[in-house]
Scaffold this active site. Structure first.
Site, PDB file in Angstrom:
ATOM      1  CB  CYS A   1      -8.342   1.836   6.585  1.00  0.00           C
ATOM      2  SG  CYS A   1      -7.063   1.147   5.503  1.00  0.00           S
ATOM      3  CG  HIS A  50      -9.269  -3.950   7.186  1.00  0.00           C
ATOM      4  ND1 HIS A  50     -10.085  -2.846   7.155  1.00  0.00           N
ATOM      5  CD2 HIS A  50      -8.024  -3.485   6.931  1.00  0.00           C
ATOM      6  CE1 HIS A  50      -9.369  -1.766   6.898  1.00  0.00           C
ATOM      7  NE2 HIS A  50      -8.102  -2.133   6.755  1.00  0.00           N
ATOM      8  CD  GLU A  51      -4.924  -5.597   7.698  1.00  0.00           C
ATOM      9  OE1 GLU A  51      -4.262  -5.225   6.706  1.00  0.00           O
ATOM     10  OE2 GLU A  51      -5.371  -4.793   8.535  1.00  0.00           O
ATOM     11  CG  HIS A  75      -5.637  -3.470   2.862  1.00  0.00           C
ATOM     12  ND1 HIS A  75      -5.683  -2.268   2.201  1.00  0.00           N
ATOM     13  CD2 HIS A  75      -5.941  -3.193   4.148  1.00  0.00           C
ATOM     14  CE1 HIS A  75      -6.006  -1.311   3.044  1.00  0.00           C
ATOM     15  NE2 HIS A  75      -6.173  -1.842   4.234  1.00  0.00           N
TER      16      HIS A  75
END
Length: 164
Positions: free
Chosen positions: A88, A130-131, A134
């Site tokens: 990351c 993953h995004e 976030h």
């Protein structure tokens, strides 16, 4: 626009859920900054929270496929959960196997307000998960198995950029 500085682990914005974008036209500068920031080598994606903006958007650059999503949502996960080696930009220097689905589908919007759906396997599936994590205030470290998480936090404390 410009390449923006990446916020690092410990910054409160990284664990704060993002707000939905209501006026897509006003997000044009943010989207361009996300695309510019993602365009640097080794970057598969960048979420708005990673550049200090608490709005729900991210850009991706996976195997030559470049794009973005506004107000993204995961709509389907399949293919089984497996540990995938992951890093990351907000936790530089660390790579650990995060538990991810091998196939993912996400929906969201473009700047003109049109709906879009993106799906992918492997790295694209991983980037989508993953995004969007976030944007929910979740870091990939939260997806590690217990023992791996302990190792990751030990390594994190040894990083020169890490401040207590």
């Amino acid at each position: 626009m410009s390449v923006r500085e990446i916020r690092l682990f410990g910054d409160p914005i990284l664990v704060t859920p993002s707000a939905e974008i209501l006026d897509f036209a006003s997000a044009a500068g943010l989207i361009q900054d996300l695309i510019d920031t993602t365009s640097l080598s080794g970057r598969a994606g960048v979420a708005a929270t990673q550049i200090g903006v608490g709005l729900s958007a991210f850009a991706y650059n996976v195997q030559g496929q470049i794009g973005y999503l506004i107000n993204p949502k995961i709509t389907e996960l399949s293919g089984g959960l497996i540990p995938m080696e992951e890093g990351c930009l907000s936790v530089p220097g660390l790579w650990h196997p995060a538990i991810r689905h091998t196939i993912a589908k996400a929906s969201g919007f473009l700047l003109d307000g049109s709906a879009i759906e993106i799906s992918g396997e492997g790295l694209m599936a991983q980037a989508l998960q993953h995004e969007i994590d976030h944007l929910s205030g979740v870091l990939y470290l939260d997806r590690l198995e217990k023992q791996e998480r302990k190792l990751a936090f030990k390594a994190l404390r040894e990083q020169v950029w890490f401040t207590r």
